[in-house]
Design a protein around this motif. Structure first.
Motif, PDB file in Angstrom:
ATOM      1  N   MET A   1      16.998   1.420   2.546  1.00  0.00           N
ATOM      2  CA  MET A   1      16.255   2.442   3.303  1.00  0.00           C
ATOM      3  C   MET A   1      14.839   2.544   2.747  1.00  0.00           C
ATOM      4  O   MET A   1      14.640   2.554   1.540  1.00  0.00           O
ATOM      5  CB  MET A   1      16.979   3.787   3.142  1.00  0.00           C
ATOM      6  CG  MET A   1      16.751   4.724   4.250  1.00  0.00           C
ATOM      7  SD  MET A   1      17.820   6.157   4.065  1.00  0.00           S
ATOM      8  CE  MET A   1      17.503   6.601   2.388  1.00  0.00           C
ATOM      9  N   THR A  73      23.713   7.386   6.589  1.00  0.00           N
ATOM     10  CA  THR A  73      22.762   6.702   5.704  1.00  0.00           C
ATOM     11  C   THR A  73      23.495   5.923   4.611  1.00  0.00           C
ATOM     12  O   THR A  73      22.866   5.475   3.638  1.00  0.00           O
ATOM     13  CB  THR A  73      21.795   7.702   5.042  1.00  0.00           C
ATOM     14  OG1 THR A  73      22.545   8.639   4.245  1.00  0.00           O
ATOM     15  CG2 THR A  73      20.962   8.439   6.076  1.00  0.00           C
ATOM     16  N   GLN A  76      22.937   7.169   1.107  1.00  0.00           N
ATOM     17  CA  GLN A  76      21.592   7.152   0.520  1.00  0.00           C
ATOM     18  C   GLN A  76      20.945   8.536   0.515  1.00  0.00           C
ATOM     19  O   GLN A  76      20.061   8.806  -0.300  1.00  0.00           O
ATOM     20  CB  GLN A  76      20.694   6.176   1.288  1.00  0.00           C
ATOM     21  CG  GLN A  76      21.020   4.708   1.025  1.00  0.00           C
ATOM     22  CD  GLN A  76      20.791   4.330  -0.428  1.00  0.00           C
ATOM     23  OE1 GLN A  76      21.734   4.182  -1.199  1.00  0.00           O
ATOM     24  NE2 GLN A  76      19.535   4.195  -0.808  1.00  0.00           N
ATOM     25  N   GLU A 271      13.869   5.627  10.799  1.00  0.00           N
ATOM     26  CA  GLU A 271      15.321   5.511  10.925  1.00  0.00           C
ATOM     27  C   GLU A 271      16.018   6.707  10.277  1.00  0.00           C
ATOM     28  O   GLU A 271      16.931   7.298  10.849  1.00  0.00           O
ATOM     29  CB  GLU A 271      15.806   4.216  10.281  1.00  0.00           C
ATOM     30  CG  GLU A 271      17.322   4.035  10.375  1.00  0.00           C
ATOM     31  CD  GLU A 271      17.813   2.804   9.627  1.00  0.00           C
ATOM     32  OE1 GLU A 271      19.026   2.553   9.657  1.00  0.00           O
ATOM     33  OE2 GLU A 271      16.975   2.105   9.005  1.00  0.00           O
ATOM     34  N   THR A 272      15.573   7.065   9.094  1.00  0.00           N
ATOM     35  CA  THR A 272      16.165   8.201   8.389  1.00  0.00           C
ATOM     36  C   THR A 272      15.844   9.508   9.105  1.00  0.00           C
ATOM     37  O   THR A 272      16.703  10.392   9.220  1.00  0.00           O
ATOM     38  CB  THR A 272      15.657   8.258   6.940  1.00  0.00           C
ATOM     39  OG1 THR A 272      15.907   6.997   6.313  1.00  0.00           O
ATOM     40  CG2 THR A 272      16.359   9.355   6.154  1.00  0.00           C
ATOM     41  N   ILE A 275      18.154   9.781  12.063  1.00  0.00           N
ATOM     42  CA  ILE A 275      19.518  10.115  11.634  1.00  0.00           C
ATOM     43  C   ILE A 275      19.625  11.606  11.333  1.00  0.00           C
ATOM     44  O   ILE A 275      20.561  12.285  11.771  1.00  0.00           O
ATOM     45  CB  ILE A 275      19.913   9.288  10.392  1.00  0.00           C
ATOM     46  CG1 ILE A 275      20.174   7.836  10.786  1.00  0.00           C
ATOM     47  CG2 ILE A 275      21.144   9.886   9.705  1.00  0.00           C
ATOM     48  CD1 ILE A 275      20.385   6.904   9.600  1.00  0.00           C
TER      49      ILE A 275
END
Length: 347
Positions: A1, A73, A76, A271-272, A275
């Motif tokens: 990530m 994740t 993460q 992306e995070t 999410i």
């Protein structure tokens, strides 16, 4: 990530010190101008503040968010939830301050508390703004919610989704409240929001603002006659022990903001961010659902405890609406006509 920004060792040290101090009482603040981040491949550990207990729908919704973020994740991002406003020693406005300065990473707070930062947040608490929960959902998913989100971002908070505390009801120890005349001279505790003070004065009551932690004792001793809150708060605080009358009038809707410190959120890769936001929307949908289910059950529980529960008719509600109609004119300049209309448009 991946993370957009990398810190030097000094900034990381300052951040660690601020977070440790936050656990000890929330008195230290993150150094000005620093932004949270993590080195590539490192886990991101976040602290989240929730005002209510572990058994509340607030906490259950927050826990779902944390679990889904961790799962999506691949571990993460880990979010630790602190119930009962532990990180701010029970001080909700301080809880928002800690979120703004980065000592806390995420939180679930009512917009009533945010109104201490800016009276514009009072807009969604305006009297009888919504006819029911579905209209509130529509407003928060539409233009009203977007304007509220813009205001939150200006305050350093990235809103991911809206939950709910629910419609606020009124309790007292004197009599059923079915008309404004029933409230004449009645001492009612209200949250520390100027609009609420003016609203209850317009209804002929004697409003007083005090910390909620003092309310039970004040009711017990007769310092105040009544208070207003959503049913889950009335039940969890056992106010039925000192209040024998509950009037269901849905006079003010109370949403929750699942917010993340904006500097932290902006430092994460898309992306995070996606999410976190998608998980938040799902978690708050769940929180609203179980909150509404509990509300329906709580009416029966209150009646079983000997409380007189009165549901106002549309005609009775209209008498209150007519009485407080000038509040909208009074607060148009403070809140802004565009902001008020954005929420009214959902009806």
């Amino acid at each position: 990530m991946k993370v957009k920004k990398h810190w030097n060792a000094l900034a990381a040290f300052v951040l660690s010190a601020a977070l440790i101090a936050g656990c000890g009482g929330g008195k230290s603040e993150q150094a000005a101008g620093t932004e949270p981040s993590a080195a590539k491949g490192e886990k991101i550990k976040m602290k989240m503040s929730v005002t209510t207990s572990e058994t509340s729908t607030w906490y259950k919704g927050a826990q779902m968010w944390a679990d889904k973020v961790k799962e999506k994740t691949n571990g993460q991002v880990e979010i630790k939830i602190y119930a009962n406003e532990q990180l701010s020693n029970g001080n909700q406005p301080k809880g928002i301050e800690l979120l703004q300065n980065g000592s806390t990473d995420a939180s679930l707070h009512s917009t009533i508390i945010y109104s201490g930062l800016d009276e514009k947040f009072s807009v969604i608490s305006m009297p009888w703004l919504f006819t029911d929960e579905s209209v509130a959902d529509k407003a928060l998913a539409g233009a009203g919610g977007e304007k509220l989100s813009e205001l939150l971002r200006e305050k350093g908070v990235e809103p991911l989704a809206f939950g709910e505390n629910g419609f606020r009801q009124i309790t007292n120890s004197k009599r059923p409240i079915t008309s404004p005349a029933d409230m004449a001279g009645m001492k009612i505790r209200v949250p520390n929001m100027k609009m609420y003070i003016d609203l209850y004065k317009a209804l002929g009551a004697d409003p007083t603002s005090m910390s909620f932690s003092e309310v039970f004792t004040a009711l017990q001793q007769g310092t105040i006659d009544g208070q207003e809150n959503p049913l889950p708060v009335i039940m969890s605080s056992k106010l039925y022990e000192v209040q024998k009358y509950v009037s269901l009038w849905n006079y003010s809707y109370d949403p929750l903001v699942l917010g993340v410190n904006k500097k932290l959120f902006d430092s994460l890769d898309k992306e995070t961010q996606d999410i976190m936001r998608e998980a938040a929307v799902e978690a708050m949908e769940y929180q609203r659902k179980i909150n509404r289910e509990e509300n329906a059950q709580m009416v029966k529980e209150l009646e079983a405890k000997g409380v007189t529960v009165t549901t106002l008719t549309p005609e009775q509600v209209k008498a209150f609406q007519d009485k407080v109609a000038p509040i909208y004119d009074q607060y148009t300049d403070t809140i802004g006509k565009d902001l008020i209309d954005a929420f009214r448009g959902a009806n």
